[in-house]
Structures are given as C-alpha cells and as structure tokens.
Design an enzyme around this catalytic site. Structure first.
Site, PDB file in Angstrom:
ATOM      1  N   HIS A  68      32.114  30.479  71.494  1.00 23.95           N
ATOM      2  CA  HIS A  68      33.325  29.722  71.803  1.00 23.95           C
ATOM      3  C   HIS A  68      33.133  28.244  71.589  1.00 23.95           C
ATOM      4  O   HIS A  68      34.051  27.538  71.207  1.00 23.95           O
ATOM      5  CB  HIS A  68      33.770  29.977  73.239  1.00 23.95           C
ATOM      6  CG  HIS A  68      34.645  31.190  73.333  1.00 23.95           C
ATOM      7  ND1 HIS A  68      34.378  32.246  74.132  1.00 23.95           N
ATOM      8  CD2 HIS A  68      35.768  31.506  72.676  1.00 23.95           C
ATOM      9  CE1 HIS A  68      35.311  33.163  73.964  1.00 23.95           C
ATOM     10  NE2 HIS A  68      36.168  32.737  73.092  1.00 23.95           N
ATOM     11  N   GLU A 113      48.029  37.911  29.066  1.00 23.41           N
ATOM     12  CA  GLU A 113      46.792  37.230  28.674  1.00 23.41           C
ATOM     13  C   GLU A 113      46.334  37.609  27.267  1.00 23.41           C
ATOM     14  O   GLU A 113      45.288  37.194  26.818  1.00 23.41           O
ATOM     15  CB  GLU A 113      45.686  37.501  29.700  1.00 23.41           C
ATOM     16  CG  GLU A 113      45.525  38.945  30.099  1.00 23.41           C
ATOM     17  CD  GLU A 113      44.548  39.121  31.260  1.00 23.41           C
ATOM     18  OE1 GLU A 113      43.760  38.195  31.532  1.00 23.41           O
ATOM     19  OE2 GLU A 113      44.562  40.185  31.903  1.00 23.41           O
ATOM     20  N   CYS A 154      48.096  31.715  36.316  1.00 19.90           N
ATOM     21  CA  CYS A 154      46.968  31.800  37.246  1.00 19.90           C
ATOM     22  C   CYS A 154      45.656  31.383  36.602  1.00 19.90           C
ATOM     23  O   CYS A 154      44.602  31.522  37.189  1.00 19.90           O
ATOM     24  CB  CYS A 154      46.856  33.195  37.857  1.00 19.90           C
ATOM     25  SG  CYS A 154      46.603  34.506  36.660  1.00 19.90           S
ATOM     26  N   ARG A 204      45.690  42.100  41.813  1.00 14.44           N
ATOM     27  CA  ARG A 204      45.525  42.522  40.427  1.00 14.44           C
ATOM     28  C   ARG A 204      44.666  43.766  40.423  1.00 14.44           C
ATOM     29  O   ARG A 204      43.610  43.787  41.071  1.00 14.44           O
ATOM     30  CB  ARG A 204      44.852  41.419  39.614  1.00 14.44           C
ATOM     31  CG  ARG A 204      44.623  41.794  38.162  1.00 14.44           C
ATOM     32  CD  ARG A 204      43.879  40.730  37.401  1.00 14.44           C
ATOM     33  NE  ARG A 204      42.519  40.545  37.840  1.00 14.44           N
ATOM     34  CZ  ARG A 204      41.722  39.579  37.387  1.00 14.44           C
ATOM     35  NH1 ARG A 204      42.183  38.712  36.509  1.00 14.44           N
ATOM     36  NH2 ARG A 204      40.491  39.466  37.829  1.00 14.44           N
ATOM     37  N   ASP A 222      41.946  33.824  29.340  1.00 13.42           N
ATOM     38  CA  ASP A 222      41.815  34.849  28.303  1.00 13.42           C
ATOM     39  C   ASP A 222      42.800  34.627  27.167  1.00 13.42           C
ATOM     40  O   ASP A 222      42.479  34.835  26.005  1.00 13.42           O
ATOM     41  CB  ASP A 222      42.020  36.246  28.918  1.00 13.42           C
ATOM     42  CG  ASP A 222      40.733  36.814  29.491  1.00 13.42           C
ATOM     43  OD1 ASP A 222      40.793  37.650  30.400  1.00 13.42           O
ATOM     44  OD2 ASP A 222      39.656  36.407  28.994  1.00 13.42           O
TER      45      ASP A 222
END
Lengths: 85, 537
Positions: free
Chosen positions: B187, B428, B499, B329, B452
């Site tokens: 804690h 891609e 992305c 994905r 890619d």
C-alpha cells in the site's frame, strides 16, 4: 438458522477490504453469523478470523445465520455478497 | 558517489537530503499492579487511534481517492476486532504487564500469522497489523508521530513505512521516499504513486550511515545515488526537466477532446503488444486501442494458446479500457518468428510469404479459436476485430464466413457475445489499397499499416539496412495509396485510421489528417506530443 451459499466472484478472494466490510455488516445484527469454507469456520464479525480462512476467488463459502433477526440479516448479507464478493 | 539499487516504486525523480526515521524503539515490558486501570488505558488508546484513523481516511480520500483510502477503514475494523483486543487484554490480565507490551506481543502474533500465508497479498497485510500496533503503542507511550519534525524538503528514508505514515507525509517537505524493505504492491508504494511522490523500495544496502547526505532518487530505475558526482547531477537535472515538461503538457491537454483547431474530431488511439501496456495507454490519455497485437499470446509458450487464455487476456484489456474501443488484430505471425508448434517451413522471403491471415484461413480450428475468444470478450467491453495482410476480396469473404460460423456456434451454446462486433481490415498491401473501394463494402473500418505498406510498395525489406534509404515512409507513392484508401473508405461511409509508425511523425500526421484520416494509433509514449500537434492543426 438460515444459510447462504455463495461462490466468490472477486478474483482476489476474501481479501482485507471485503473482510472488513463483511465484519462491519455482520456486526449490525444480533444473530450469530459464520463464514464456512470446507470444514473451516470463522465468525463473520472477526476480520482476522475471516482472513485466516484464506478464501480465494472462485471458491464457495457458506454463510450461516442464527438468531432473532436472521431474516433481516439474511437479506442484507445476500445483497452484500452480490455486491462485494 | 555510492549507487544503491532497489525497486522503482513510483516513477519520478527527487533531489534532496536523506533523512532517516528513528522509529525502531523497542517496547519495554514491565509489571503493572492495577490491571484494570491498564485495561482502561488500552481501551482509551483504541478510541484515540480510531479518531486518528478517521482523520487519515479523510486526508487519504482527498489525496489518493476513495479506493486507495479504503485501507484505513480496514485498519479501523482491525482495531475494533474482538480477537485482537481480546488478546491484548488477556496478556495485560494474565501476565500483569503494561499495555504497550501486550499490544506489541499481540501485534507480532497476528503479523506472523499473515506472514506465514502463501498468498503475497495476505503476507502484505502483516504490515497493516504492524501499523495499528505501532499506532497504539505510540499513543500509549505519549510520543509524537514520526516525521512531524522535518523542516526542509527531504528524501525520507526508513527500514519500512506503514500506509499511515505515507499518507501523512506533507508533500512540500517529503519529496521522496526510500525504504529498505517493501514491495511494489504494498500500500505504501501504491500510495506514493497516487500521491506523486518518487519512491524506491527494497534497497538492501540502505542504512542510517547515509543520513544527512545529499542524494538523487530515481524512481523509474529504482536507483539511489548518494553524494552524486557532477555527471550524474547534470544527467538527472535534464531528465527532471523533461519530466516536468511532460507533466505540464499532460496537465494542459489531458481530457481535452482530440480535434483539430478547425474542429475535426480525430480518434487518438494507442498501439500495444501486451496487457502490461494498458496502464501506459490510460496514463497518456489514449481514447482507445487502435492496434492490440495479439501475437504475444502465441509467442510466449510452446503450444497454441487455449481459447480460455485468450478470452481472459482480451476481456482484461477490454475491462481495463473501460468502454473505450479496443481493436484486436488477429494473429500476424510469419516464418520470421520462431514458433515451433506452428510448423512453419523456412522461407527465403517471409515478408512475402505464408503469414497472418494466410495461415489463419488455412487452419480454421486455430483461427476460429481466436475469433471465439474475441467474440466472447467483446461482451465485456467495446471490442472490434481486424484482419491483417489482406490482399483480396476472397480473403475477407472467407474470414467473415468463419466469424459467422463462430457466432452461430456460440449463440447455440448460449454463450454471451457481442453480436454486432465491428470488423475491420488492415490495408498494408498495395493490392488492398488499390481495390479498397471493393473491400470497403465488407467492413466497418480500415486501418492502414504504413510500415508494411511502405516496404511492399517501394520493394524494400524493412529489416535490410542496405536498402534503408529506399524505404522512405514519406514517399509520394505511399501517400497516393493512402489517399486512395481514404477516398474509398469515405465513399462507402466507413472510417479509416493509420496504425503504422508514420502516424507518430508529427509532420506526417498533419498530412494524414489533411488527407482525411479519421484515426491515428501510435505507441503510448507518442500520444501526448501528437495530441498537442493535432490540437494546433
């Protein structure tokens, strides 16, 4: 005597926070309230006793309630277990 | 300079003098004649303790929020516990000794009970018992609380700290906490993090001989530099400045809706590769997860992940993101990764080879397992699914076919799923960009994987250093394909995001937004600077 059988949903089991809340809730009633796991039994109003049961997530516990206000206690605890455990 | 190593419990940096807490005074045991009076003394101390804890609880709620403040309620229940006070009173009466000793004994017994438990969480509770015992002993012996006497901003050092002591810390005087014992989940660590105080725990070599010395506490790396040399001082001054800038930025724009200055909403999401990064996402204000790379589940063991394992992982992310969109994905692995159980034949061109959706469509049971886990997890949050490496309509049709089968199977079994889960695909490959108009009819969104896409469009291997200069992500050919994709998406009423790494390049991000991209997904550390940029466009 009334009984509630409950499967603990919280993945942390009965850790300190719910044990504390359970103790506070149980002490509101005159009835004797116990938490049973297997063959181990603890007084619900005693936080250390309850924690030493080491109830883990997914395990089943049985709450037994015995006393004049057992009906009220039953309702309150059933709601409590649903919400907190 | 001496460097002491521990575990970074609260990721910040502090410069200051080390001040040691002189707490460990041993409790004396002596005979008491009036046992009744001693018992009353104990009961009064309990009442005082409960009052103190109530005040602490209130301070904690303000400092660290109700959930973290709950531990003080637990302390209250422990103080009121029959077993605990029963034991104390019993010792006072039967041994005819002072209350301090009775409390110390009881505290030690209960503490040991917790320490002997298997569960780490339970073992930590021994600290809570110690906290309440110490408090009672202090009240009984009429002593002042530790740390009340710190005059100037200092780094507090101790063997260990109880939650009460941590919460009480005056942030203007206590600028850092370092302890010899303690764990990251105690804690104290949690409170220090919530209060924004740099902290390091578990520093084995920490000793009172360092008291009064100047030190730098690095709460990120868990290192304490005692009497740092100039090089170290300069390094940390810079780091601290960076940190300060970041915090100012965060304060300025956290919670502000991400839109351009002209009012266009941009979804600002994060890319993550495993569960541990979710915290980072939330801290950096991600509005969702634009790419949840599911490969980590396939790479971490020597066998295929079970549906349950996957379900738990996806559900956990969805729940932790609390209703914000999470785009999962499906598996994107090829022969370049070592995954024995997949039995992938060695390839001379893994980037152009048997990978991702190509493997999945060939292995329906594995693919359906993943889809099933995703559909089930989707009942617990806002999950979307996305298929990688698409190069033809046929692949999309097949993938959607499997998704439909899995939905039917789960519905038959009565297992809760999200019937209307959003499905998207990654753009891609150049092929996908060129037929985007056709592909858009099948899905709810596109996500452009620029890394890619760049390598396939410019015919250069991302991993090959000798062609690095050809692999220009800002090449106009790449932008042309992106524009084509965006147009196709909007013509068909679906949204499109990026992305790939390109999104975190601030100038490129501006171009992408001007082209009409609706969403940008970047690594969590890139979120805030990107948000700042977007707000200014």
């Amino acid at each position: 005597m009334l009984k509630i059988t409950h499967k603990v949903k919280d993945e942390n089991g009965i850790h300190a926070r719910p044990a504390g809340l359970l103790a506070t809730e149980s002490k509101k009633f005159k009835s004797e309230i116990f938490v049973e796991k297997g063959d181990k039994k603890a007084n619900a109003g005693k936080i250390f006793e309850v924690m030493s049961l080491c109830v883990k997530g997914g395990e089943e516990i049985v709450i037994t309630i015995n006393g004049d206000d057992e009906a009220k206690a039953f309702d309150a605890l059933a709601i409590f277990l649903e919400k907190n455990l | 300079m001496k460097v002491l190593k521990g575990k970074g419990a609260s990721a910040k940096i502090a410069f200051g003098k080390l001040i040691f807490a002189n707490k460990q005074k041993s409790v004396k045991r002596f005979r008491v004649v009036d046992v009744e009076a001693e018992t009353v003394k104990y009961k009064n101390a309990v009442e005082t303790a409960i009052k103190e804890i109530q005040e602490l609880y209130e301070k904690a709620v303000v400092e660290v929020g109700e959930t973290n403040a709950e531990i003080f309620n637990m302390h209250k229940v422990m103080l009121e516990d029959e077993d605990f006070s029963g034991s104390v009173i019993n010792i006072i009466e039967s041994q005819e000794v002072n209350a301090e000793f009775a409390v110390a004994s009881t505290g030690e017994n209960f503490s040991n009970m917790f320490l002997s438990m298997e569960d780490e969480y339970m073992r930590e509770r021994s600290r809570d018992v110690k906290d309440i015992s110490d408090r009672l002993i202090r009240i009984l012996s009429g002593e002042k609380e530790a740390f009340e006497e710190i005059k100037e901003p200092s780094i507090v050092a101790a063997e260990d700290l109880t939650p009460s002591e941590t919460v009480k810390m005056d942030k203007s005087k206590v600028i850092g906490i370092v302890t010899k014992k303690g764990s990251l989940n105690s804690h104290t660590a949690i409170l220090a993090r919530s209060m924004g105080i740099p902290a390091i725990v578990n520093i084995e070599e920490l000793g009172s001989e360092f008291s009064g010395k100047y030190a730098i506490a690095d709460g990120f790396k868990g290192e304490l530099y005692v009497e740092p040399d100039d090089a170290t001082i300069n390094k940390y001054l810079e780091l601290k400045e960076e940190q300060r800038k970041k915090e100012k930025l965060l304060e300025k724009i956290k919670g502000v809706k991400c839109k351009t200055s002209k009012g266009k909403d941009i979804m600002l999401y994060a890319n993550i590769g495993d569960l541990s990064e979710v915290g980072n996402c939330l801290e950096n204000d991600a509005e969702g997860i634009g790419l949840f790379r599911s490969e980590f589940l396939y790479l971490k063991a020597n066998k295929e992940p079970t549906e349950e394992e996957q379900f738990i992982a996806y559900k956990t992310v969805a729940e932790n993101m609390g209703g914000r969109r999470v785009i999962i994905r499906t598996m994107d692995i090829g022969a370049d990764k070592q995954v024995d159980y997949l039995n992938l034949k060695k390839e001379s061109n893994p980037a152009l080879g048997y990978r991702a959706i190509r493997i999945c469509l060939d292995r329906p049971s594995m693919f359906k397992k993943q889809l099933s886990a995703i559909l089930r997890a989707a009942a617990y949050g806002k999950i979307a699914v996305m298929f990688p490496m698409i190069s033809s309509e046929n692949e999309v049709i097949q993938a959607l076919g499997y998704l439909k089968e899995v939905k039917e199977e789960l519905n038959k079994k009565g297992i809760p799923i999200d019937e209307n889960i959003d499905v998207g695909i990654m753009i891609e490959t150049p092929a996908a960009a060129l037929i985007a108009n056709k592909l858009a009819k099948y899905v709810k969104f596109f996500s452009i994987g620029t890394n890619d896409l760049t390598q396939y469009t410019l015919a250069c291997d991302r991993e090959n250093l000798s062609v690095e200069k050809y692999c220009n992500p800002n090449h106009e050919a790449v932008y042309k394909l992106i524009e084509m994709t965006v147009k196709a998406a909007h013509n068909n009423g679906i949204w499109v995001g990026v992305c790939g790494e390109l999104a975190s390049d601030l100038d490129a991000a501006e171009k992408l937004i001007k082209i009409g991209v609706d969403e940008l997904s970047v690594s969590p550390s890139a979120l805030l600077p990107l948000k700042e940029k977007i707000l200014s466009i």
